[in-house]
Design a protein around this motif. Structure first.
Motif, mmCIF file in Angstrom:
data_model
loop_
_atom_site.group_PDB
_atom_site.id
_atom_site.type_symbol
_atom_site.label_atom_id
_atom_site.label_comp_id
_atom_site.label_asym_id
_atom_site.label_seq_id
_atom_site.Cartn_x
_atom_site.Cartn_y
_atom_site.Cartn_z
ATOM 1 N N GLY A 15 0.824 -1.205 0.000
ATOM 2 C CA GLY A 15 0.000 0.000 0.000
ATOM 3 C C GLY A 15 0.852 1.245 0.000
ATOM 4 O O GLY A 15 0.568 2.217 -0.685
ATOM 5 N N SER A 16 1.934 1.235 0.777
ATOM 6 C CA SER A 16 2.828 2.376 0.834
ATOM 7 C C SER A 16 3.480 2.615 -0.520
ATOM 8 O O SER A 16 3.624 3.759 -0.956
ATOM 9 N N ALA A 17 3.882 1.567 -1.203
ATOM 10 C CA ALA A 17 4.475 1.700 -2.527
ATOM 11 C C ALA A 17 3.472 2.299 -3.498
ATOM 12 O O ALA A 17 3.821 3.149 -4.327
ATOM 13 N N THR A 18 2.240 1.866 -3.413
ATOM 14 C CA THR A 18 1.195 2.418 -4.282
ATOM 15 C C THR A 18 0.989 3.895 -4.007
ATOM 16 O O THR A 18 0.869 4.701 -4.936
ATOM 17 N N ARG A 19 0.957 4.281 -2.736
ATOM 18 C CA ARG A 19 0.818 5.694 -2.381
ATOM 19 C C ARG A 19 1.963 6.510 -2.987
ATOM 20 O O ARG A 19 1.739 7.595 -3.533
ATOM 21 N N ASN A 20 3.164 6.002 -2.882
ATOM 22 C CA ASN A 20 4.314 6.714 -3.423
ATOM 23 C C ASN A 20 4.234 6.861 -4.940
ATOM 24 O O ASN A 20 4.577 7.911 -5.493
ATOM 25 N N GLU A 21 3.802 5.813 -5.612
ATOM 26 C CA GLU A 21 3.652 5.881 -7.069
ATOM 27 C C GLU A 21 2.595 6.915 -7.449
ATOM 28 O O GLU A 21 2.787 7.682 -8.405
ATOM 29 N N LEU A 22 1.502 6.947 -6.717
ATOM 30 C CA LEU A 22 0.443 7.921 -6.991
ATOM 31 C C LEU A 22 0.934 9.344 -6.736
ATOM 32 O O LEU A 22 0.651 10.259 -7.520
ATOM 33 N N LYS A 23 1.676 9.534 -5.639
ATOM 34 C CA LYS A 23 2.158 10.879 -5.317
ATOM 35 C C LYS A 23 3.159 11.363 -6.360
ATOM 36 O O LYS A 23 3.115 12.528 -6.784
ATOM 37 N N ARG A 24 4.049 10.507 -6.769
ATOM 38 C CA ARG A 24 5.050 10.910 -7.766
ATOM 39 C C ARG A 24 4.376 11.279 -9.090
ATOM 40 O O ARG A 24 4.717 12.298 -9.711
ATOM 41 N N ALA A 25 3.417 10.447 -9.493
ATOM 42 C CA ALA A 25 2.705 10.715 -10.739
ATOM 43 C C ALA A 25 1.889 11.993 -10.641
ATOM 44 O O ALA A 25 1.887 12.829 -11.563
ATOM 45 N N MET A 40 -8.223 13.070 -11.388
ATOM 46 C CA MET A 40 -7.696 11.975 -10.583
ATOM 47 C C MET A 40 -7.600 10.669 -11.359
ATOM 48 O O MET A 40 -6.714 9.849 -11.090
ATOM 49 N N ARG A 41 -8.459 10.465 -12.331
ATOM 50 C CA ARG A 41 -8.334 9.264 -13.151
ATOM 51 C C ARG A 41 -7.011 9.261 -13.908
ATOM 52 O O ARG A 41 -6.364 8.222 -14.052
ATOM 53 N N GLU A 42 -6.604 10.440 -14.366
ATOM 54 C CA GLU A 42 -5.332 10.546 -15.079
ATOM 55 C C GLU A 42 -4.163 10.232 -14.150
ATOM 56 O O GLU A 42 -3.176 9.614 -14.568
ATOM 57 N N ALA A 53 -10.416 4.173 -8.301
ATOM 58 C CA ALA A 53 -10.653 4.864 -7.028
ATOM 59 C C ALA A 53 -9.409 4.893 -6.142
ATOM 60 O O ALA A 53 -9.507 5.191 -4.956
ATOM 61 N N ALA A 54 -8.241 4.605 -6.712
ATOM 62 C CA ALA A 54 -7.027 4.486 -5.900
ATOM 63 C C ALA A 54 -6.690 5.780 -5.174
ATOM 64 O O ALA A 54 -6.278 5.759 -4.005
ATOM 65 N N VAL A 55 -6.832 6.931 -5.839
ATOM 66 C CA VAL A 55 -6.506 8.202 -5.185
ATOM 67 C C VAL A 55 -7.447 8.443 -4.017
ATOM 68 O O VAL A 55 -7.017 8.831 -2.924
ATOM 69 N N HIS A 56 -8.734 8.208 -4.240
ATOM 70 C CA HIS A 56 -9.702 8.407 -3.159
ATOM 71 C C HIS A 56 -9.411 7.463 -1.993
ATOM 72 O O HIS A 56 -9.467 7.862 -0.825
ATOM 73 N N TYR A 57 -9.055 6.218 -2.302
ATOM 74 C CA TYR A 57 -8.779 5.241 -1.254
ATOM 75 C C TYR A 57 -7.571 5.642 -0.417
ATOM 76 O O TYR A 57 -7.596 5.549 0.820
ATOM 77 N N HIS A 58 -6.502 6.110 -1.066
ATOM 78 C CA HIS A 58 -5.261 6.386 -0.347
ATOM 79 C C HIS A 58 -5.208 7.786 0.249
ATOM 80 O O HIS A 58 -4.510 8.009 1.243
ATOM 81 N N PHE A 59 -5.907 8.741 -0.342
ATOM 82 C CA PHE A 59 -5.747 10.135 0.101
ATOM 83 C C PHE A 59 -7.053 10.829 0.478
ATOM 84 O O PHE A 59 -7.026 11.788 1.243
ATOM 85 N N ASP A 64 -6.963 16.845 -0.527
ATOM 86 C CA ASP A 64 -6.163 16.102 0.457
ATOM 87 C C ASP A 64 -4.836 15.660 -0.151
ATOM 88 O O ASP A 64 -3.788 15.704 0.509
ATOM 89 N N LEU A 65 -4.875 15.236 -1.404
ATOM 90 C CA LEU A 65 -3.655 14.835 -2.095
ATOM 91 C C LEU A 65 -2.721 16.034 -2.265
ATOM 92 O O LEU A 65 -1.515 15.939 -2.003
ATOM 93 N N LEU A 66 -3.268 17.173 -2.661
ATOM 94 C CA LEU A 66 -2.458 18.383 -2.807
ATOM 95 C C LEU A 66 -1.782 18.745 -1.489
ATOM 96 O O LEU A 66 -0.595 19.084 -1.459
ATOM 97 N N ARG A 67 -2.542 18.682 -0.414
ATOM 98 C CA ARG A 67 -1.977 19.030 0.898
ATOM 99 C C ARG A 67 -0.831 18.102 1.272
ATOM 100 O O ARG A 67 0.210 18.547 1.784
ATOM 101 N N GLU A 68 -1.002 16.810 1.031
ATOM 102 C CA GLU A 68 0.060 15.871 1.398
ATOM 103 C C GLU A 68 1.317 16.117 0.567
ATOM 104 O O GLU A 68 2.435 16.073 1.087
#
Length: 226
Positions: A15-25, A40-42, A53-59, A64-68
């Motif tokens: 899960g942490s790896a997925t979060r990192n991939e999403l944040k980098r992208a 968010m789909r992009e 729904a990965a962004v919604h699930y993780h952030f 919320d994603l922008l803030r993180e």
């Protein structure tokens, strides 16, 4: 790494790896195209994830994603500044040149687990332009490292009026952000981290000199010690 079940990463790690991939992208897309233009789909597709729904699930939400993403880079930079000021202050009252280096170098040396050095400054420029209120509410205006920078500049530029010193600090900060964003973009386009101009020692020296010159002002002089 051994791929047998006994050594496979637990779900939390995946899960942490997925979060990192999403944040980098996400940070790259926001940096290159702006905030409003990116959905968010992009982000999910660019990160190579199949779950829409990965962004919604993780952030949670896009905000919320922008803030993180904002906090990730801001904390790395502030930690670097605090460490440099700790070292300087342990030796006595730092000079303006030393204070400027402590302010600037953590931006140049920014590293993080999601490639912050690749896109962070272009990202924050776009957030400031498009979502100023979110930026202001998320990133403390005066983090500890920045507060220490301001205090030293006021000490070193006294007896100039405080309003004049604060104006110069603002101008220097804006100039620094613009210069670092330009440097980041040039290095990122190459991908190698080696640029014909920005990788040179004299480019860094010139950047430091430019920030210091804004603080000192035309014909000005700052003390070399407190």
């Amino acid at each position: 790494m051994d791929a047998t079940p006994t050594t496979a990463a637990p779900p939390a790690s995946r899960g942490s790896a997925t979060r990192n991939e999403l944040k980098r992208a996400a940070r790259r897309l926001f940096a290159e195209r702006g905030i409003a233009a990116v959905g968010m789909r992009e982000v999910v597709e660019t990160a190579g994830q199949r779950n829409a729904a990965a962004v919604h699930y993780h952030f949670g939400s896009k905000d919320d994603l922008l803030r993180e993403l904002l906090i990730d880079g801001a904390e790395l930079i502030d930690a670097g500044r605090r460490a440099l000021f700790d070292e300087l202050e342990a030796r006595g009252q730092p000079t303006l040149t030393e204070v400027v280096r402590a302010m600037v170098l953590p931006n140049i040396e920014l590293r993080g687990p999601t490639g912050e050095h690749e896109t962070y400054f272009r990202f924050i420029v776009n957030v400031q332009n498009e979502r100023r209120a979110l930026f202001r509410d998320t990133v403390p205006e005066h983090s500890e490292g920045f507060r220490r920078f301001v205090a030293h500049v006021h000490r070193l530029l006294a007896p100039l009026p405080a309003a004049t010193i604060n104006q110069r600090i603002l101008f220097a900060s804006l100039a620094l952000q613009t210069l670092i964003a330009a440097r980041e973009a040039s290095l990122d386009r190459l991908g190698s981290g080696d640029h014909h101009f920005w990788s040179r020692a004299d480019a860094l020296a010139g950047l430091l000199d430019a920030v210091e010159a804004i603080l000192v002002g035309a014909g000005g002089h700052a003390g070399t010690a407190g």
